[in-house]
Design a protein around this motif. Structure first.
Motif, PDB file in Angstrom:
ATOM      1  N   HIS A 225       0.826  -1.211   0.000  1.00 58.37           N
ATOM      2  CA  HIS A 225       0.000   0.000   0.000  1.00 58.37           C
ATOM      3  C   HIS A 225       0.862   1.264   0.000  1.00 58.37           C
ATOM      4  O   HIS A 225       0.533   2.262  -0.652  1.00 58.37           O
ATOM      5  CB  HIS A 225      -0.915  -0.004   1.223  1.00 58.37           C
ATOM      6  CG  HIS A 225      -0.190   0.032   2.541  1.00 58.37           C
ATOM      7  ND1 HIS A 225       0.573  -1.027   3.001  1.00 58.37           N
ATOM      8  CD2 HIS A 225      -0.082   1.010   3.476  1.00 58.37           C
ATOM      9  CE1 HIS A 225       1.102  -0.715   4.171  1.00 58.37           C
ATOM     10  NE2 HIS A 225       0.727   0.516   4.480  1.00 58.37           N
ATOM     11  N   LEU A 226       2.001   1.208   0.717  1.00 55.72           N
ATOM     12  CA  LEU A 226       2.913   2.351   0.730  1.00 55.72           C
ATOM     13  C   LEU A 226       3.587   2.527  -0.624  1.00 55.72           C
ATOM     14  O   LEU A 226       3.787   3.651  -1.083  1.00 55.72           O
ATOM     15  CB  LEU A 226       3.991   2.164   1.809  1.00 55.72           C
ATOM     16  CG  LEU A 226       3.605   2.514   3.236  1.00 55.72           C
ATOM     17  CD1 LEU A 226       4.753   2.166   4.182  1.00 55.72           C
ATOM     18  CD2 LEU A 226       3.270   3.995   3.347  1.00 55.72           C
ATOM     19  N   ALA A 227       3.940   1.424  -1.240  1.00 56.32           N
ATOM     20  CA  ALA A 227       4.588   1.481  -2.547  1.00 56.32           C
ATOM     21  C   ALA A 227       3.699   2.200  -3.554  1.00 56.32           C
ATOM     22  O   ALA A 227       4.173   3.030  -4.338  1.00 56.32           O
ATOM     23  CB  ALA A 227       4.929   0.079  -3.026  1.00 56.32           C
ATOM     24  N   LYS A 228       2.406   1.900  -3.521  1.00 60.11           N
ATOM     25  CA  LYS A 228       1.472   2.563  -4.435  1.00 60.11           C
ATOM     26  C   LYS A 228       1.375   4.047  -4.123  1.00 60.11           C
ATOM     27  O   LYS A 228       1.338   4.890  -5.022  1.00 60.11           O
ATOM     28  CB  LYS A 228       0.091   1.913  -4.335  1.00 60.11           C
ATOM     29  CG  LYS A 228       0.021   0.522  -4.936  1.00 60.11           C
ATOM     30  CD  LYS A 228      -1.396  -0.042  -4.826  1.00 60.11           C
ATOM     31  CE  LYS A 228      -1.477  -1.427  -5.462  1.00 60.11           C
ATOM     32  NZ  LYS A 228      -2.836  -2.014  -5.338  1.00 60.11           N
ATOM     33  N   GLU A 229       1.366   4.387  -2.822  1.00 57.84           N
ATOM     34  CA  GLU A 229       1.277   5.794  -2.418  1.00 57.84           C
ATOM     35  C   GLU A 229       2.501   6.593  -2.866  1.00 57.84           C
ATOM     36  O   GLU A 229       2.397   7.773  -3.219  1.00 57.84           O
ATOM     37  CB  GLU A 229       1.134   5.909  -0.899  1.00 57.84           C
ATOM     38  CG  GLU A 229      -0.205   5.448  -0.357  1.00 57.84           C
ATOM     39  CD  GLU A 229      -0.248   5.517   1.156  1.00 57.84           C
ATOM     40  OE1 GLU A 229       0.697   6.093   1.749  1.00 57.84           O
ATOM     41  OE2 GLU A 229      -1.212   5.001   1.747  1.00 57.84           O
ATOM     42  N   GLN A 230       3.670   5.958  -2.831  1.00 57.21           N
ATOM     43  CA  GLN A 230       4.911   6.660  -3.154  1.00 57.21           C
ATOM     44  C   GLN A 230       5.119   6.838  -4.649  1.00 57.21           C
ATOM     45  O   GLN A 230       6.033   7.566  -5.049  1.00 57.21           O
ATOM     46  CB  GLN A 230       6.107   5.923  -2.551  1.00 57.21           C
ATOM     47  CG  GLN A 230       6.139   5.926  -1.026  1.00 57.21           C
ATOM     48  CD  GLN A 230       6.054   7.319  -0.446  1.00 57.21           C
ATOM     49  OE1 GLN A 230       5.100   7.672   0.232  1.00 57.21           O
ATOM     50  NE2 GLN A 230       7.059   8.127  -0.716  1.00 57.21           N
ATOM     51  N   LEU A 231       4.313   6.197  -5.477  1.00 52.42           N
ATOM     52  CA  LEU A 231       4.402   6.392  -6.918  1.00 52.42           C
ATOM     53  C   LEU A 231       3.686   7.695  -7.262  1.00 52.42           C
ATOM     54  O   LEU A 231       2.481   7.811  -7.100  1.00 52.42           O
ATOM     55  CB  LEU A 231       3.777   5.212  -7.664  1.00 52.42           C
ATOM     56  CG  LEU A 231       4.012   5.175  -9.174  1.00 52.42           C
ATOM     57  CD1 LEU A 231       5.495   5.001  -9.497  1.00 52.42           C
ATOM     58  CD2 LEU A 231       3.189   4.058  -9.813  1.00 52.42           C
TER      59      LEU A 231
ATOM     60  N   GLU B  63      -2.253   1.937 -13.886  1.00 47.47           N
ATOM     61  CA  GLU B  63      -1.608   1.304 -15.041  1.00 47.47           C
ATOM     62  C   GLU B  63      -0.083   1.394 -14.905  1.00 47.47           C
ATOM     63  O   GLU B  63       0.645   0.437 -15.205  1.00 47.47           O
ATOM     64  CB  GLU B  63      -2.062   1.989 -16.334  1.00 47.47           C
ATOM     65  CG  GLU B  63      -3.516   1.709 -16.707  1.00 47.47           C
ATOM     66  CD  GLU B  63      -3.972   2.553 -17.877  1.00 47.47           C
ATOM     67  OE1 GLU B  63      -4.681   2.009 -18.759  1.00 47.47           O
ATOM     68  OE2 GLU B  63      -3.626   3.747 -17.941  1.00 47.47           O
ATOM     69  N   ALA B  64       0.388   2.541 -14.456  1.00 44.95           N
ATOM     70  CA  ALA B  64       1.830   2.732 -14.284  1.00 44.95           C
ATOM     71  C   ALA B  64       2.376   1.794 -13.211  1.00 44.95           C
ATOM     72  O   ALA B  64       3.457   1.205 -13.375  1.00 44.95           O
ATOM     73  CB  ALA B  64       2.133   4.184 -13.919  1.00 44.95           C
ATOM     74  N   TYR B  65       1.629   1.619 -12.140  1.00 43.55           N
ATOM     75  CA  TYR B  65       2.081   0.756 -11.046  1.00 43.55           C
ATOM     76  C   TYR B  65       2.234  -0.688 -11.521  1.00 43.55           C
ATOM     77  O   TYR B  65       3.213  -1.366 -11.174  1.00 43.55           O
ATOM     78  CB  TYR B  65       1.104   0.830  -9.878  1.00 43.55           C
ATOM     79  CG  TYR B  65       1.492  -0.076  -8.728  1.00 43.55           C
ATOM     80  CD1 TYR B  65       2.539   0.259  -7.874  1.00 43.55           C
ATOM     81  CD2 TYR B  65       0.816  -1.284  -8.513  1.00 43.55           C
ATOM     82  CE1 TYR B  65       2.914  -0.577  -6.829  1.00 43.55           C
ATOM     83  CE2 TYR B  65       1.180  -2.126  -7.482  1.00 43.55           C
ATOM     84  CZ  TYR B  65       2.227  -1.764  -6.642  1.00 43.55           C
ATOM     85  OH  TYR B  65       2.602  -2.604  -5.614  1.00 43.55           O
ATOM     86  N   GLU B  66       1.301  -1.154 -12.312  1.00 47.82           N
ATOM     87  CA  GLU B  66       1.369  -2.526 -12.809  1.00 47.82           C
ATOM     88  C   GLU B  66       2.601  -2.732 -13.699  1.00 47.82           C
ATOM     89  O   GLU B  66       3.195  -3.810 -13.716  1.00 47.82           O
ATOM     90  CB  GLU B  66       0.094  -2.879 -13.578  1.00 47.82           C
ATOM     91  CG  GLU B  66      -1.145  -3.023 -12.712  1.00 47.82           C
ATOM     92  CD  GLU B  66      -0.994  -4.106 -11.662  1.00 47.82           C
ATOM     93  OE1 GLU B  66      -0.435  -5.188 -12.000  1.00 47.82           O
ATOM     94  OE2 GLU B  66      -1.409  -3.889 -10.510  1.00 47.82           O
TER      95      GLU B  66
ATOM     96  N   GLY C 229      11.082   4.668 -14.017  1.00 55.59           N
ATOM     97  CA  GLY C 229       9.809   5.352 -13.987  1.00 55.59           C
ATOM     98  C   GLY C 229       9.008   4.964 -15.216  1.00 55.59           C
ATOM     99  O   GLY C 229       9.488   4.232 -16.093  1.00 55.59           O
ATOM    100  N   VAL C 230       7.788   5.456 -15.285  1.00 51.83           N
ATOM    101  CA  VAL C 230       6.919   5.175 -16.431  1.00 51.83           C
ATOM    102  C   VAL C 230       6.532   6.499 -17.079  1.00 51.83           C
ATOM    103  O   VAL C 230       5.976   7.382 -16.421  1.00 51.83           O
ATOM    104  CB  VAL C 230       5.646   4.414 -15.997  1.00 51.83           C
ATOM    105  CG1 VAL C 230       4.750   4.147 -17.212  1.00 51.83           C
ATOM    106  CG2 VAL C 230       6.004   3.111 -15.309  1.00 51.83           C
ATOM    107  N   ASN C 231       6.873   6.647 -18.351  1.00 52.58           N
ATOM    108  CA  ASN C 231       6.478   7.833 -19.102  1.00 52.58           C
ATOM    109  C   ASN C 231       4.951   7.847 -19.195  1.00 52.58           C
ATOM    110  O   ASN C 231       4.349   6.953 -19.795  1.00 52.58           O
ATOM    111  CB  ASN C 231       7.103   7.812 -20.496  1.00 52.58           C
ATOM    112  CG  ASN C 231       6.881   9.108 -21.261  1.00 52.58           C
ATOM    113  OD1 ASN C 231       5.819   9.722 -21.181  1.00 52.58           O
ATOM    114  ND2 ASN C 231       7.889   9.528 -22.011  1.00 52.58           N
ATOM    115  N   ALA C 232       4.341   8.855 -18.580  1.00 55.54           N
ATOM    116  CA  ALA C 232       2.880   8.887 -18.503  1.00 55.54           C
ATOM    117  C   ALA C 232       2.226   9.141 -19.860  1.00 55.54           C
ATOM    118  O   ALA C 232       1.041   8.866 -20.040  1.00 55.54           O
ATOM    119  CB  ALA C 232       2.439   9.951 -17.502  1.00 55.54           C
ATOM    120  N   SER C 233       2.996   9.665 -20.817  1.00 54.28           N
ATOM    121  CA  SER C 233       2.424   9.971 -22.145  1.00 54.28           C
ATOM    122  C   SER C 233       2.236   8.729 -22.989  1.00 54.28           C
ATOM    123  O   SER C 233       1.253   8.615 -23.729  1.00 54.28           O
ATOM    124  CB  SER C 233       3.315  10.976 -22.880  1.00 54.28           C
ATOM    125  OG  SER C 233       3.357  12.196 -22.184  1.00 54.28           O
TER     126      SER C 233
END
Length: 423
Positions: A184-190, A374-377, A409-413
């Motif tokens: 849960h923390l990992a998701k929050e820190q993204l 989507e980025a987290y996955e 990281g994941v390029n959000a574009s």
């Protein structure tokens, strides 16, 4: 020359083979370490005998030696031969660049044990860097030991920084933290952050992990920003509001970064004023001083700034402010105000606005972005959780934590996974 100083000068000359040198000048410095203790050092500048005058720009000439010794431990903390040139005779040398001999010498000099309190971090031609550890576990904030040698193996640089705590200051326990425990923390820190691309002159939106330390039980966290420095901060977190501006321009004054330290202060280990806690009365006066400066320099910014912290440094109290409204960018807007600790008058301030203005012409991202889920996955398998002993200021103790981080990281574009080092 004071006999106590002369004793240390003679010790230095003999130890580092400085028969071909003369003592050009010496001075005392003091700093406050992470444990709020005042550390005094004697700094000596040695010139080769054939050099009489200093350079026109007052820099030290090639081959000069700058050496610092801790007055109370009598351990050397810094040795630098300028430009890697040494005229030392029978000085410190490591034949054939033998790493084991170097480690043995460091252990003798520092009283530390290899593998227990320091370990090899990086090795290049003639340059060795060792990193602080506790029983092989990384430490934060970390200390380092650097050793450079020339082709003949002669010492040209030796530097020790960090705390290297005793066993009594370490809360030892078995490391049990796992990524599953803190998902849960990992998701929050993204977080979605815009990185500047200087080549493309645009901002690149990236989902990246905000580093954080998680205590071994997985319950409490320590923000990364409060571990990267070696001082304690008084948290304020107060929004600066006012009704009226001050129509008098602020006059900056020069900051004195070097203290005048006397021989008696040094040898008596007089506590630095920087070790004294900031009282409630001092806090209140600093808040008023900061507010007055904002009323002068930022009259229309009422409610837009948060006074985050106060801390002492070299006779001043530094106030750090951050903009209440921040863009989701790597570099955040902030102001640092330097306050005279005696008069409580603001003497100067630094605003990083000019640095951020270079990004104003950069192209901003469009609205077509992937979601955080989507980025987290895409990136969750690349998360890192490494054990660290972290100094916790309130407990005055090193506690075992896991450092949550990710090098990607994941390029959000476009959803591409990218190495953050490449940005």
């Amino acid at each position: 020359m004071d006999r106590r100083i002369k004793e240390l000068v003679d010790l230095t000359k003999k130890k580092f083979g400085l028969d071909n040198y003369y003592l050009k000048q010496h001075s005392f410095y003091r700093n406050v370490n992470i444990f709020n203790k005042t550390i005094y050092t004697l700094c000596m500048e040695w010139f080769p005998n054939h050099i009489i005058e200093q350079e026109d720009d007052e820099s030290n000439p090639e081959g000069a030696a700058v050496i610092e010794i801790n007055l109370h431990t009598r351990k050397f903390e810094r040795v630098i031969f300028v430009m890697g040139k040494t005229y030392a005779k029978d000085g410190i040398t490591f034949a054939n660049l033998n790493l084991n001999n170097m480690i043995n010498w460091i252990e003798y000099e520092t009283g530390l044990t290899y593998g227990k309190q320091f370990q090899l971090d990086k090795q290049e031609e003639g340059a060795f860097r060792f990193r602080e550890c506790i029983d092989g576990v990384a430490v934060s904030p970390s200390g380092y030991i650097e050793v450079n040698v020339n082709q003949e193996g002669d010492l040209t640089l030796y530097r020790v920084s960090g705390q290297f705590p005793s066993k009594e200051m370490v809360k030892e326990e078995a490391y049990t933290l796992t990524l599953d425990m803190i998902e849960h923390l990992a998701k929050e820190q993204l977080q979605l952050v815009e990185f500047p691309s200087y080549d493309q002159e645009k901002m690149i939106p990236v989902y990246a992990v905000e580093e954080i330390y998680v205590e071994n039980d997985g319950m409490l966290t320590i923000p990364f920003e409060f571990i990267t420095d070696v001082r304690s901060y008084l948290k304020i977190d107060k929004i600066m509001n006012w009704n009226e501006s001050i129509n008098v321009p602020f006059e900056r004054k020069e900051i004195g970064w070097i203290e005048d330290v006397t021989t008696e202060q040094a040898f008596s280990a007089e506590p630095s004023p920087d070790t004294f806690p900031i009282t409630k009365a001092e806090e209140d006066r600093c808040v008023m001083t900061v507010k007055d400066l904002l009323r002068q320099e930022y009259p229309n910014d009422t409610g837009k700034w948060i006074l985050k912290t106060l801390h002492r440094d070299k006779g001043y109290i530094h106030a750090t402010l951050r903009a209440k409204r921040q863009e989701n960018r790597v570099f955040q807007r902030k102001i640092k105000v330097m306050i005279d600790a005696n008069s409580f008058q603001a003497v100067n301030y630094i605003d990083n606005k000019s640095m951020l203005e270079m990004f104003e012409e950069f192209q901003v991202p469009d609205n077509g972005m992937i979601t955080k889920e989507e980025a987290y996955e895409k990136i969750k398998e690349l998360f890192e959780l490494k054990p660290y002993y972290v100094y916790e200021f309130k407990q005055n103790q090193y506690i075992l934590c896991g450092k949550l981080d990710c090098q990607y990281g994941v390029n959000a574009s476009n959803g591409e996974v990218i190495a953050l080092a490449d940005l």
